[in-house]
Design an enzyme around this catalytic site. Structure first.
Site, PDB file in Angstrom:
ATOM      1  CB  SER A  60     -32.530 -38.549   7.777  1.00 22.69           C
ATOM      2  OG  SER A  60     -31.554 -37.947   6.968  1.00 22.69           O
ATOM      3  CE  LYS A  88     -28.661 -39.629   8.348  1.00 21.08           C
ATOM      4  NZ  LYS A  88     -29.049 -38.589   7.370  1.00 21.08           N
ATOM      5  CB  SER A 146     -30.544 -34.921   6.317  1.00 18.29           C
ATOM      6  OG  SER A 146     -31.838 -35.315   5.915  1.00 18.29           O
TER       7      SER A 146
END
Length: 518
Positions: free
Chosen positions: A194, A117, A218
């Site tokens: 997210s 990420k 998330s």
């Protein structure tokens, strides 16, 4: 070092009859690699299968990387990745192939291709947080959890897209270099929360596994909506109770709640990454006949009808497989959570974000500088509250009174019910269409009144985040419209391996969803 306390560990080993059968990571990996036939399509390989083929020489790491790069390029419209590092990934693959050819020892993840990420520090790639103020920013060091995977031989294909600065529920990012992430099962719908880019990349078969972060759900919510597996590791009260340690190495929201977490197509993929990051030996699958699970009533209420059909069918399969399922009241769970959720998540960035920016020599240093360039309307709203420190006055009571009360509720529930874990739908509804005007607005459940999208999707995952306990989302099946649904296991602090062991067996019973048709 294991974080599982002595008594739970003893109970687990007694229940599994596995006192002498705890598997080391290499033995466990070999077992996983041999449980299924090897796909001819390289993009369909599980982590264990890919590693085993590369180690044996049946597959060159460069060929594996090339296949996944081609897949990522073919699916650019999903916006799953902000950065695709084709050159770096191929160079790493060539080094692994050369090492194998020379007879050198390979790391336990040698050749495994992953994504990280884009709020997780990478020294050789930008860490943008999906926001214009950090576009092009390269921190001085890679986050420790990710570095451990790289040191074990993992190859980073690129940085995954996210909801801007991780402050949102949909991964609909308005930053011009990022864009809205599409759900591989229906690209017009959200992958959620997210870590949507990591989830979408895994579900779309660009990689078999990767890293996300989790503040309120998330790693777990996008796993549920994209038909994969996501783990939120234990955080507890920090210190020794925190399973993953990445200080000042992830663009932050809340030091109390934030954690890096592994995501993968299977529970085995996630357990493999967890074992490498922590150094803990992996545990074998827990027979469901020896598992006792609590079903918290508040988290089973108000479910979308199509989702309810899937999760109720999953419960029937788990009961048939021998699991003991017991309803528990936990009536104060959601009211308690409301007294601390925003109070923590929108106050701690006031200090945490500037500390990160300063420690990493970022091009901006203050909340105001970051906020000025925020592109997403919903994130602009969040930063308005942060700049004003709207929850500063409520924060001390949230931390000193309400959070301990929530933790005590979980502790008493686990102890009084003698539960191995709590089980519930990861989300109350499946993926919904993107809101390309606001990023996140409202949803309807079963045609009812408008409800806030953010609050609806994190309803079931947020309490465990605030309590600091671990959570694992596994696929439960697909709705009649072909949308994935997840079931979550939450356990006491330090029970991460236990949850993974139960998850391995649940996955055998429920199976994995078919690949998306994209």
């Amino acid at each position: 070092m294991s974080h599982l306390s002595t008594e739970p560990r003893r109970r687990f080993l007694q229940r599994t009859g596995a006192l002498a059968g705890v598997l080391t990571a290499p033995a466990w990996l070999a077992a996983c690699a041999s449980t299924a036939s090897t796909p001819s399509d390289l993009t369909q390989l599980t982590s264990a299968q890919a590693i085993a083929q590369i180690k044996s020489g049946r597959l060159l790491a460069v060929d594996y990387v090339a296949a996944l790069v081609a897949r990522a390029k073919a699916l650019q419209s999903l916006n799953a990745l902000i950065t695709l590092d084709e050159a770096g990934a191929l160079a790493a693959a060539r080094r692994i192939d050369a090492a194998r050819a020379s007879g050198a020892a390979l790391g336990p993840l040698a050749g495994l291709v992953i994504v990280a990420k884009d709020n997780i520090n990478t020294a050789d790639l930008p860490t943008t947080g999906g926001t214009p103020a950090l576009q092009g920013f390269k921190p001085p060091r890679t986050a420790p959890s990710l570095q451990k995977l790289i040191d074990a031989g993992a190859i980073v294909l690129g940085k995954a897209n996210l909801h801007e600065l991780a402050f949102g529920i949909t991964s609909t990012n308005f930053s011009p270099f990022a864009g809205a992430v599409g759900n591989p099962y229906d690209p017009t719908r959200i992958p959620a929360v997210s870590s949507g880019g990591t989830a979408a990349a895994i579900a779309a078969r660009m990689v078999a596994a990767g890293l996300g972060t989790d503040t309120g759900g998330s790693t777990r919510v996008p796993a549920a909506l994209c038909g994969i597996v996501g783990l939120r590791p234990s955080v507890g009260n920090g210190g020794a109770e925190r399973r993953y340690h990445d200080p000042l190495a992830v663009v932050p929201i809340s030091h109390t709640r934030d954690t890096v977490g592994p995501m993968g197509r299977t529970v085995a993929d996630v357990a493999l990454l967890d074992a490498v990051i922590t150094g803990d030996a992996s545990l074998p699958a827990m027979p469901l006949a020896r598992v006792r699970l609590g079903l918290p009533r508040p988290l089973w209420s108000g479910l979308d009808a199509s989702l309810a059909t899937v999760v109720n069918a999953a419960l029937a399969k788990l009961r048939a497989a021998g699991a003991t399922l017991v309803e528990v009241d936990m009536a104060q769970l959601l009211p308690l959570n409301e007294k601390m959720s925003f109070q923590i998540a929108l106050h701690e960035p006031v200090a945490d974000l500037p500390a990160y920016l300063a420690a990493n020599n970022a091009p901006v240093k203050t909340v105001a500088e970051v906020a000025t360039k925020v592109a997403s309307p919903d994130v602009q709203g969040a930063f308005g509250a942060i700049k004003a420190d709207a929850f500063g006055a409520a924060y001390p009571e949230a931390m000193a009174v309400h959070r301990p009360q929530l933790q005590a509720l979980y502790a008493s529930t686990f102890a009084q019910g003698n539960f191995d874990a709590l089980l519930f739908p990861t989300t109350p509804l499946p993926a919904v269409p993107m809101d390309r005007a606001k990023g996140s607005s409202t949803v309807k459940v079963n045609g009812g009144a408008d409800a806030d999208t953010f609050a609806t999707f994190i309803r079931n995952t947020d309490p465990g985040s605030n309590a600091g306990i671990p959570g694992l989302s596994v696929p439960a099946g697909l709705t009649s419209a072909g949308l994935p649904v997840g079931l979550e296991l939450d356990g006491p602090v330090g029970s991460d391996r236990w949850l993974l062991a139960i998850g391995l067996e649940i996955e055998k019973v429920l199976g994995s969803p078919p690949a998306p048709r994209i």
